[in-house]
Design an enzyme around this catalytic site. Structure first.
Site, PDB file in Angstrom:
ATOM      1  N   CYS A 195      45.627  47.054  38.949  1.00 26.23           N
ATOM      2  CA  CYS A 195      44.746  48.055  38.353  1.00 26.23           C
ATOM      3  C   CYS A 195      43.754  48.466  39.438  1.00 26.23           C
ATOM      4  O   CYS A 195      43.989  48.198  40.611  1.00 26.23           O
ATOM      5  CB  CYS A 195      44.063  47.533  37.090  1.00 26.23           C
ATOM      6  SG  CYS A 195      42.945  46.136  37.307  1.00 26.23           S
ATOM      7  N   GLY A 196      42.670  49.105  39.072  1.00 22.45           N
ATOM      8  CA  GLY A 196      41.714  49.558  40.082  1.00 22.45           C
ATOM      9  C   GLY A 196      41.148  48.419  40.917  1.00 22.45           C
ATOM     10  O   GLY A 196      41.124  48.479  42.140  1.00 22.45           O
TER      11      GLY A 196
END
Length: 154
Positions: free
Chosen positions: A65-66
């Site tokens: 994810c980020g």
């Protein structure tokens, strides 16, 4: 090994690179999405990969994810799962060697594709050997079982 891989929209491009890379290393890859850069919430992806690992359908997982933080938190909510956020080779090796982590998480906004590939390779190239670490993992898993049986939350 059979490896589950998943991401949110922030990490879609990195997930695609890692999916190809893990396949090139000779592993079977199961892609849990997302499948485009359209916005998607990461918890469902993390829960699906973690659940399939806990049910023996996969051997390990890679979630992106980020930052890698949210995916790790979500995956760790599934009983019997140990997920570790890793952004360097040493941590990736230790996730497996010291913690027998079934999942690593990576932040696509934290490191680039080439380092992510090195992290994944380091994680997949080692196996848990037990020893002193087994005792510590047993303590963690015993506490999890205690909380689950009592209905208490941490």
């Amino acid at each position: 090994m059979k490896i589950g891989i998943g991401s949110d929209h922030n990490a879609f491009r990195m997930k695609e690179e890692l999916r190809k890379y893990v396949t090139s290393l000779g592993h079977e890859v199961v892609d849990y999405g997302c499948y485009s850069e359209d916005e998607v919430d990461y918890p469902g992806v993390a829960f699906n990969v973690a659940t399939d690992i806990s049910q023996g359908k996969l051997e390990r997982g890679i979630l992106v994810c980020g930052t890698g933080i949210g995916m790790s938190i979500a995956a760790n909510k599934v009983p019997n799962i140990r997920s570790a956020q890793c952004h360097d080779v040493f941590s990736a090796e230790r996730a497996q060697l010291s913690n027998n982590a079934q999942i690593i998480t990576i932040g696509a906004k934290v490191i680039g594709d080439e380092l992510a590939k090195q992290v994944v390779k380091a994680y997949l190239n080692v196996s848990f050997q037990g020893g002193n670490s087994a005792r510590k993992i047993d303590q963690i898993m015993d506490k999890e079982k205690e909380f689950l049986l009592s209905g208490l939350s941490c």
